[in-house]
Design a protein around this motif. Structure first.
Motif, PDB file in Angstrom:
ATOM      1  N   PRO A  47       3.143  15.249  11.887  1.00 46.32           N
ATOM      2  CA  PRO A  47       3.091  13.926  11.258  1.00 46.32           C
ATOM      3  C   PRO A  47       4.296  13.617  10.365  1.00 46.32           C
ATOM      4  CG  PRO A  47       0.947  14.934  11.151  1.00 46.32           C
ATOM      5  CD  PRO A  47       1.864  15.955  11.759  1.00 46.32           C
ATOM      6  N   SER A  51       6.494  10.527  11.113  1.00 49.67           N
ATOM      7  CA  SER A  51       6.563   9.483  10.095  1.00 49.67           C
ATOM      8  C   SER A  51       8.008   9.048   9.859  1.00 49.67           C
ATOM      9  CB  SER A  51       5.926  10.014   8.814  1.00 49.67           C
ATOM     10  OG  SER A  51       6.239   9.202   7.749  1.00 49.67           O
ATOM     11  N   GLN A 312       0.671   7.841  -6.844  1.00 49.24           N
ATOM     12  CA  GLN A 312      -0.101   7.729  -5.608  1.00 49.24           C
ATOM     13  C   GLN A 312      -1.403   6.964  -5.813  1.00 49.24           C
ATOM     14  OE1 GLN A 312      -0.612  11.655  -4.049  1.00 49.24           O
ATOM     15  NE2 GLN A 312       1.572  12.055  -3.951  1.00 49.24           N
ATOM     16  N   PHE A 314      -4.406   4.679  -5.638  1.00 54.29           N
ATOM     17  CA  PHE A 314      -4.812   3.779  -4.559  1.00 54.29           C
ATOM     18  C   PHE A 314      -6.264   3.337  -4.695  1.00 54.29           C
ATOM     19  CE2 PHE A 314      -6.985   3.427  -0.432  1.00 54.29           C
ATOM     20  CZ  PHE A 314      -6.373   2.281   0.044  1.00 54.29           C
ATOM     21  N   MET A 336       1.373  -0.085   1.064  1.00 52.37           N
ATOM     22  CA  MET A 336       1.538   0.653   2.313  1.00 52.37           C
ATOM     23  C   MET A 336       0.295   0.487   3.187  1.00 52.37           C
ATOM     24  SD  MET A 336       1.307   4.617   3.137  1.00 52.37           S
ATOM     25  CE  MET A 336      -0.408   4.315   3.442  1.00 52.37           C
ATOM     26  N   PHE A 341      -2.383  -0.838   7.864  1.00 54.69           N
ATOM     27  CA  PHE A 341      -3.742  -0.846   8.404  1.00 54.69           C
ATOM     28  C   PHE A 341      -4.403  -2.221   8.367  1.00 54.69           C
ATOM     29  CE2 PHE A 341      -2.915   3.568   7.301  1.00 54.69           C
ATOM     30  CZ  PHE A 341      -3.223   4.175   8.510  1.00 54.69           C
ATOM     31  N   ALA A 354       5.957   4.606   2.519  1.00 56.38           N
ATOM     32  CA  ALA A 354       5.503   5.954   2.142  1.00 56.38           C
ATOM     33  C   ALA A 354       6.689   6.848   1.799  1.00 56.38           C
ATOM     34  CB  ALA A 354       4.691   6.568   3.282  1.00 56.38           C
ATOM     35  N   PHE A 358       7.730   8.788  -1.633  1.00 55.38           N
ATOM     36  CA  PHE A 358       8.058  10.209  -1.690  1.00 55.38           C
ATOM     37  C   PHE A 358       9.375  10.443  -2.420  1.00 55.38           C
ATOM     38  CE2 PHE A 358      10.637  13.591   0.264  1.00 55.38           C
ATOM     39  CZ  PHE A 358       9.961  14.670  -0.255  1.00 55.38           C
TER      40      PHE A 358
ATOM     41  N   ILE B 117       5.193  17.008   0.251  1.00 61.01           N
ATOM     42  CA  ILE B 117       5.075  15.691   0.884  1.00 61.01           C
ATOM     43  C   ILE B 117       3.718  15.091   0.516  1.00 61.01           C
ATOM     44  CG2 ILE B 117       5.148  14.474   3.067  1.00 61.01           C
ATOM     45  CD1 ILE B 117       7.695  15.915   2.781  1.00 61.01           C
ATOM     46  N   PRO B 118       3.711  13.909  -0.079  1.00 61.97           N
ATOM     47  CA  PRO B 118       2.418  13.319  -0.459  1.00 61.97           C
ATOM     48  C   PRO B 118       1.623  12.901   0.776  1.00 61.97           C
ATOM     49  CG  PRO B 118       4.208  11.796  -0.914  1.00 61.97           C
ATOM     50  CD  PRO B 118       4.833  13.078  -0.481  1.00 61.97           C
ATOM     51  N   PRO B 119       0.289  12.934   0.683  1.00 61.97           N
ATOM     52  CA  PRO B 119      -0.546  12.640   1.841  1.00 61.97           C
ATOM     53  C   PRO B 119      -0.299  11.243   2.418  1.00 61.97           C
ATOM     54  CG  PRO B 119      -1.840  12.797  -0.182  1.00 61.97           C
ATOM     55  CD  PRO B 119      -0.490  13.310  -0.487  1.00 61.97           C
ATOM     56  N   GLN B 120       0.183  10.322   1.599  1.00 58.07           N
ATOM     57  CA  GLN B 120       0.402   8.971   2.124  1.00 58.07           C
ATOM     58  C   GLN B 120       1.427   8.958   3.242  1.00 58.07           C
ATOM     59  OE1 GLN B 120       0.598   9.492  -1.316  1.00 58.07           O
ATOM     60  NE2 GLN B 120      -1.560   8.977  -1.478  1.00 58.07           N
ATOM     61  N   VAL B 121       2.379   9.904   3.200  1.00 58.28           N
ATOM     62  CA  VAL B 121       3.422   9.935   4.218  1.00 58.28           C
ATOM     63  C   VAL B 121       2.833  10.292   5.573  1.00 58.28           C
ATOM     64  CG1 VAL B 121       5.442  11.214   4.983  1.00 58.28           C
ATOM     65  CG2 VAL B 121       5.308  10.414   2.639  1.00 58.28           C
ATOM     66  N   THR B 122       1.901  11.249   5.578  1.00 59.23           N
ATOM     67  CA  THR B 122       1.406  11.734   6.856  1.00 59.23           C
ATOM     68  C   THR B 122       0.201  10.953   7.361  1.00 59.23           C
ATOM     69  OG1 THR B 122       0.158  13.372   5.621  1.00 59.23           O
ATOM     70  CG2 THR B 122       2.234  14.093   6.583  1.00 59.23           C
ATOM     71  N   ILE B 123      -0.350  10.074   6.539  1.00 58.95           N
ATOM     72  CA  ILE B 123      -1.623   9.477   6.946  1.00 58.95           C
ATOM     73  C   ILE B 123      -1.473   8.621   8.206  1.00 58.95           C
ATOM     74  CG2 ILE B 123      -1.493   7.415   5.495  1.00 58.95           C
ATOM     75  CD1 ILE B 123      -4.659   9.051   5.276  1.00 58.95           C
ATOM     76  N   ILE B 124      -0.366   7.910   8.338  1.00 59.57           N
ATOM     77  CA  ILE B 124      -0.201   7.025   9.499  1.00 59.57           C
ATOM     78  C   ILE B 124      -0.068   7.832  10.794  1.00 59.57           C
ATOM     79  CG2 ILE B 124       1.321   5.313  10.548  1.00 59.57           C
ATOM     80  CD1 ILE B 124       1.800   4.211   7.710  1.00 59.57           C
ATOM     81  N   LEU B 210      -8.859   8.078   1.241  1.00 58.91           N
ATOM     82  CA  LEU B 210      -7.981   7.306   2.126  1.00 58.91           C
ATOM     83  C   LEU B 210      -8.111   7.769   3.576  1.00 58.91           C
ATOM     84  CD1 LEU B 210      -5.875   5.087   2.344  1.00 58.91           C
ATOM     85  CD2 LEU B 210      -4.124   6.713   1.703  1.00 58.91           C
TER      86      LEU B 210
END
Lengths: 380, 274
Positions: A47, A51, A312, A314, A336, A341, A354, A358, B117-124, B210
């Motif tokens: 991922p 990404s 972060q 949300f 984001m 989404f 995203a 980071f 790496i923050p989870p927001q980066v990999t979520i998509i 999320l």
């Protein structure tokens, strides 16, 4: 004797290969690592790479994701440029800065002058600069109509949130931990009480406080009414929505940081306080000259953790305000989510956001790491 | 711990009590409202003890939303992640702490780097991958990506490094292989580390929001936090029902916390190792 040392040396120095185990453990390593390695490659490393790629495309979820579609939708740096250069808004930064620019410049010059004269430590200087950036961003966010400048709006909103929530959370939890760090009755009760919001989870916290802040029937405004104060519209008002979320965030986090502080406080050797007392130190001296320096590595950890978590944020804005009213609580991660989404599912733009988040977190953590040498004291 | 002046103790108590009051009041208010008869929750002056008890709110909520199902989903996801990460983390941790193989340090550094790496980066992309596997809106989709984590590998490696190697030597001389050493010697010695890692993982996944939000669609696949977030739209005016739902979702967590407080606290302190 010689035979003995041959046996013991390889065990003591774990990293070098000893004569008894000349061959590596390649196959065993494969067996032990396989689950984690496969899982982390597929669900984390994969991922991350994807990404990066997606953030350079305008891929929108409608077509299946293949190399072909990535190439067709490739837009290069356009997502980043669009987000960062105000182009999203077709809007000149200079017009919005207008009369605020001279004020900012004067205060900037003043701060730099103070730092140059050494009347102000570097840390304080950077802190004040940060604070003024936050305030500037806040008022900028209120005055300018952000309707189609959502990225920078969410950037300022995030800075505003971070700038207030992080210092207050760390300060309050330190205060509570110091109060708790003595032989008191009922420590277990206090710790459980402060910890309750942490275990409740952000969703429950957000729902409870959404109701607490209800302007007409919520307990907070009813209480203010008893004091003959007319409470603000809280989550319905552009000015008060973010403060309400910040209050909720602090409320839900202090238990967590308090526990870490408490562990740090209990690691401070008692004889240091006794030594300070012999030198005639009063309570304040002891706190300032013994507790704070020896606690600085814990404080460092808490500040880093709190900063990362705050950038972060949300769940609270998602549930309490849905980023509103008029985007006053739209933070970066919320933006984001909205881009990726919600229709038209702009995954490329979302990924770019995203990565910007980071980079900000990474830069701030790196700066902290560097500054750590200046203010973290290590006990030798 | 410092012994302190009686006045300081009183001051500390006053401060802490005021704080505890502020911490608990929203939760107590929630509890009190959940027991009021519908329509009486706004009556002034404020009543802390409901005038008439109305526990029927709880039955009503249970009728309207599948709270037990959400609860079950959350429990499955959190338990699977907890035991999954305890196993995969300790296995990989053993490899990094005890085995010699080429590329060990490189792979370990790669693992560490993913933690930044923050989870927001990999979520998509995670969403895309899980959908490609056909796991969207299903249990495998909720569970499988949570079974692995660099953090648990790191924690277990650090813990194994503190165990003296002499303990394994006897077994090695008796001809035990690495799996037997790992399973019979290292794991039994890791009780506290595993319990701490476990509570920490459980807490993280129990409250995770999320990811389950984007990966589920059907009502019966939601986890508790995602399901509760729907309350916002379902019960816009029925505060008694909303609060009853919140209280029901909180009771098991509070009980679990009170039972395992020690490990919760240690798990949090352990984030310091990060």
């Amino acid at each position: 004797m010689a035979a003995e040392s041959q046996v013991t040396i390889p065990q003591a120095s774990g990293k070098s290969m000893g004569p008894l185990r000349r061959h590596g453990d390649g196959l065993w390593a494969l067996l032990f690592l396989a689950p984690s390695l496969v899982g982390i490659l597929i669900f984390v490393v994969g991922p991350i790479v994807m990404s990066v790629l997606i953030s350079f495309t305008d891929w929108r979820l409608a077509s299946p994701l293949t190399l072909q579609s990535l190439r067709e939708d490739w837009v290069g740096w356009e997502n980043y440029v669009q987000l960062l250069t105000w182009e999203e808004a077709h809007w000149s930064p200079f017009r919005a800065i207008a009369w605020r620019a001279p004020i900012l410049l004067v205060s900037l010059a003043g701060l730099l002058w103070l730092m140059w004269r050494r009347s102000l430590g570097v840390i304080w200087g950077v802190g004040l600069l940060f604070l003024s950036a936050v305030l500037f961003g806040y008022f900028g966010g209120l005055i300018v109509d952000w309707e189609d400048r959502r990225f920078w709006q969410s950037m300022w909103n995030t800075l505003y949130f971070v700038g207030l929530s992080v210092p207050l959370t760390v300060a309050i939890s330190l205060l509570l931990a110091s109060a708790l760090n003595r032989q008191l009755r009922g420590i277990a009760f206090y710790r459980a009480a402060y910890f309750m919001p942490v275990i409740s989870g952000a969703v429950v916290v957000a729902l409870v406080w959404r109701w607490m802040f209800n302007p007409s029937i919520g307990p907070i405004n009813q209480f203010l009414g008893l004091l003959s104060i007319e409470g603000p519209g809280w989550l319905n008002s552009r000015e008060w929505a973010m403060p309400a979320i910040i209050i909720t965030d602090i409320w839900s986090k202090i238990g967590f940081y308090m526990v870490i502080f408490l562990a740090g406080l209990q690691g401070i050797p008692h004889h240091l306080y006794e030594a300070a007392e012999l030198d005639g130190a009063n309570k304040w001296h002891k706190f300032w000259n013994v507790t704070l320096p020896l606690l600085s590595s814990t404080t460092f950890l808490n500040v880093v953790l709190a900063l990362i978590a705050a950038f972060q944020v949300f769940t609270l804005p998602y549930i309490m305000t849905e980023g509103g009213p008029a985007g006053a609580t739209r933070v970066l991660v919320y933006y984001m989510y909205e881009r990726a989404f919600d229709t038209p599912f702009r995954m490329g733009l979302g990924s770019a956001i995203a990565w910007i988040v980071f980079v900000i977190i990474f830069a701030i953590t790196a700066v902290q790491w560097y500054a750590r040498r200046k203010w973290v004291v290590y006990e030798e | 711990m410092k012994r302190s002046h009686p006045l300081a103790t009183v001051l500390a108590h006053v401060l802490l009590l005021a704080g505890a009051f502020l911490m608990l009041i929203p939760l107590l208010w929630t509890l009190s409202t959940s027991l009021k008869a519908p329509g009486t929750e706004f009556s002034l002056p404020v009543r802390w003890i409901p005038e008439t008890w109305h526990p029927g709110n709880y039955l009503e909520v249970a009728r309207l939303v599948p709270l037990p199902r959400w609860f079950f989903n959350s429990l499955v996801v959190a338990l699977a992640a907890t035991f999954g990460q305890m196993l995969t983390g300790s296995m990989a941790g053993y490899a990094f702490a005890r085995l010699r193989f080429r590329g060990r340090d490189t792979i370990f550094l790669l693992f560490l780097a993913t933690m930044m790496i923050p989870p927001q980066v990999t979520i998509i992309p995670l969403f895309i991958i899980v959908r490609a596997f056909g796991w969207y809106d299903s249990y495998p989709g909720l569970i499988v990506p949570g079974l692995f984590g660099a953090f648990s590998v790191f924690i277990m490696r650090q813990f194994f490094l503190t165990i003296p190697e002499e303990l394994e030597d006897a077994a090695r001389i008796d001809g035990a292989n690495h799996w037997q050493i790992y399973w019979r010697i290292m794991l039994p010695l890791s009780g506290p580390a595993l319990a701490t890692l476990g509570t920490f993982t459980f807490m993280t996944f129990w409250n995770s929001f999320l990811y389950p939000l984007v990966i589920t669609r059907r009502e019966e696949m939601r986890t508790l936090p995602v399901g509760l977030s729907v309350f916002r739209d379902t019960f816009t005016t029925e505060w008694t029902l909303l609060t009853a739902g919140l209280v029901m979702s909180l009771i098991p967590v509070v009980i679990a916390f009170l039972l395992g407080q020690r490990y919760f606290v240690r798990g949090i302190t352990m984030t310091g190792l990060k």
